[in-house]
Motif scaffolding. Sequence first.
Motif, short mmCIF file in Angstrom:
data_model
loop_
_atom_site.label_atom_id
_atom_site.label_comp_id
_atom_site.label_asym_id
_atom_site.label_seq_id
_atom_site.Cartn_x
_atom_site.Cartn_y
_atom_site.Cartn_z
N ILE A 102 41.29 -32.43 -88.31
CA ILE A 102 42.15 -33.18 -87.40
C ILE A 102 41.79 -34.66 -87.51
N TRP A 103 42.79 -35.49 -87.70
CA TRP A 103 42.60 -36.93 -87.91
C TRP A 103 43.07 -37.69 -86.68
N TRP A 104 42.24 -38.63 -86.22
CA TRP A 104 42.45 -39.30 -84.94
C TRP A 104 42.56 -40.82 -85.11
N SER A 105 43.34 -41.40 -84.23
CA SER A 105 43.36 -42.86 -84.06
C SER A 105 43.66 -43.13 -82.59
N PRO A 106 42.63 -43.09 -81.74
CA PRO A 106 42.86 -43.16 -80.29
C PRO A 106 43.29 -44.53 -79.80
N ASN A 107 43.98 -44.52 -78.70
CA ASN A 107 44.38 -45.75 -78.01
C ASN A 107 44.17 -45.53 -76.51
N PRO A 108 43.23 -46.29 -75.90
CA PRO A 108 42.48 -47.44 -76.45
C PRO A 108 41.32 -46.99 -77.34
N ARG A 109 40.67 -47.98 -77.92
CA ARG A 109 39.54 -47.76 -78.84
C ARG A 109 38.28 -48.34 -78.21
N MET A 110 37.19 -47.59 -78.24
CA MET A 110 35.92 -48.07 -77.70
C MET A 110 35.18 -48.86 -78.77
N VAL A 111 34.81 -50.10 -78.46
CA VAL A 111 34.16 -50.96 -79.45
C VAL A 111 33.07 -51.78 -78.79
N LEU A 112 32.21 -52.34 -79.61
CA LEU A 112 31.26 -53.34 -79.16
C LEU A 112 31.54 -54.64 -79.89
N TYR A 113 31.91 -55.68 -79.13
CA TYR A 113 31.86 -57.03 -79.67
C TYR A 113 30.38 -57.43 -79.67
N LEU A 114 29.88 -57.84 -80.80
CA LEU A 114 28.44 -57.94 -81.00
C LEU A 114 27.78 -58.95 -80.06
N ASP A 115 28.54 -59.95 -79.61
CA ASP A 115 27.99 -60.90 -78.65
C ASP A 115 27.86 -60.30 -77.25
N GLN A 145 21.57 -56.34 -86.29
CA GLN A 145 21.69 -56.57 -87.73
C GLN A 145 23.12 -56.92 -88.11
N LEU A 146 24.09 -56.23 -87.51
CA LEU A 146 25.50 -56.53 -87.80
C LEU A 146 25.85 -57.96 -87.38
N LYS A 147 25.34 -58.36 -86.24
CA LYS A 147 25.60 -59.74 -85.79
C LYS A 147 25.00 -60.74 -86.76
N LYS A 148 23.79 -60.47 -87.22
CA LYS A 148 23.12 -61.36 -88.17
C LYS A 148 23.92 -61.46 -89.47
N ASP A 149 24.57 -60.35 -89.83
CA ASP A 149 25.33 -60.30 -91.08
C ASP A 149 26.81 -60.68 -90.89
N ASN A 150 27.13 -61.23 -89.73
CA ASN A 150 28.47 -61.75 -89.44
C ASN A 150 29.57 -60.70 -89.42
N TYR A 151 29.22 -59.49 -89.00
CA TYR A 151 30.26 -58.47 -88.78
C TYR A 151 31.08 -58.83 -87.55
N ARG A 152 32.30 -58.31 -87.50
CA ARG A 152 33.19 -58.62 -86.39
C ARG A 152 33.11 -57.63 -85.25
N LEU A 153 32.74 -56.38 -85.56
CA LEU A 153 32.89 -55.35 -84.56
C LEU A 153 32.04 -54.13 -84.92
N LEU A 154 31.55 -53.44 -83.90
CA LEU A 154 30.97 -52.10 -84.05
C LEU A 154 31.92 -51.13 -83.37
N ASP A 155 32.56 -50.30 -84.16
CA ASP A 155 33.53 -49.32 -83.66
C ASP A 155 32.80 -48.10 -83.12
N CYS A 156 33.09 -47.73 -81.88
CA CYS A 156 32.46 -46.56 -81.25
C CYS A 156 33.48 -45.48 -80.92
N GLN A 157 34.72 -45.67 -81.32
CA GLN A 157 35.78 -44.66 -81.29
C GLN A 157 36.29 -44.37 -79.89
N VAL A 158 35.54 -43.60 -79.09
CA VAL A 158 36.06 -43.16 -77.78
C VAL A 158 35.04 -43.45 -76.68
N TYR A 159 35.53 -43.56 -75.48
CA TYR A 159 34.72 -43.97 -74.33
C TYR A 159 33.66 -42.93 -73.97
N ASN A 160 32.46 -43.42 -73.65
CA ASN A 160 31.53 -42.65 -72.81
C ASN A 160 30.65 -43.63 -72.04
#
Length: 212
Positions: free
Chosen positions: A52-65, A174-189
């Motif tokens: 089963i393939w998912w693309s939830p809305n909304p999406r749980m993410v971390l803005y690294l800041d 580490q992601l912030k240091k490497d200039n990533y935009r986002l850490l995707d966490c998929q769904v809320y908890n």
Amino acid sequence: MYYLSKDLFFPPVSHADSDGILAVGGDLSPERLQLAYNSGIFPWFNEGEPIIWWSPNPRMVLYLDELVVSKSMRNILNRNIFKVTFNQNFRDVISNCQQVKRDGQSGTWITNDMIDAYCRLNELGMAKSVEVWQNDQLVGGLYGVNLAHVFCGESMFSLVSNASKMAFIALANQLKKDNYRLLDCQVYNEHLESLGCREIEREVFMAILKRD
């Protein structure tokens, strides 16, 4: 809902239903998984079910800041209780994620086929792990899919208190240091929310994912 054939294709994520289910079927080949993650889609299913393939809305993410490190976790960081490594024991991490007991869950969605598929991605340099060690023992970690500017977290485990938090914090830093935009966490908890993650609209997530 779209039923996949052998063709490497996914419908637009806007076609997902209200639960976030977009498509069923297909396979876990590296090519299909790469297409899925680059398209804002991930597999999530139980043993004995079709993929089963998912693309939830909304999406749980971390803005690294926006990472939240509690006072107690700062104390643990300062005491150097744990050692953290990156991408040194991928199969052990994903296997522990499969085996660890979770509250409210009788089984796991990480099947043996999933383990083999993501280990192939790891060999190809697309899937990565974070390991947390205590007294030379693997006590926590996480794994996910690396898209160069977005890291898609899949699962984490902890055999001692705070080990998974340690993995998450180390990855975010580490992601912030490497200039990533986002850490995707998929769904809320609630656990993710306590670390600073929040839900955003899928369209916003897709815009960040597709940005060059």
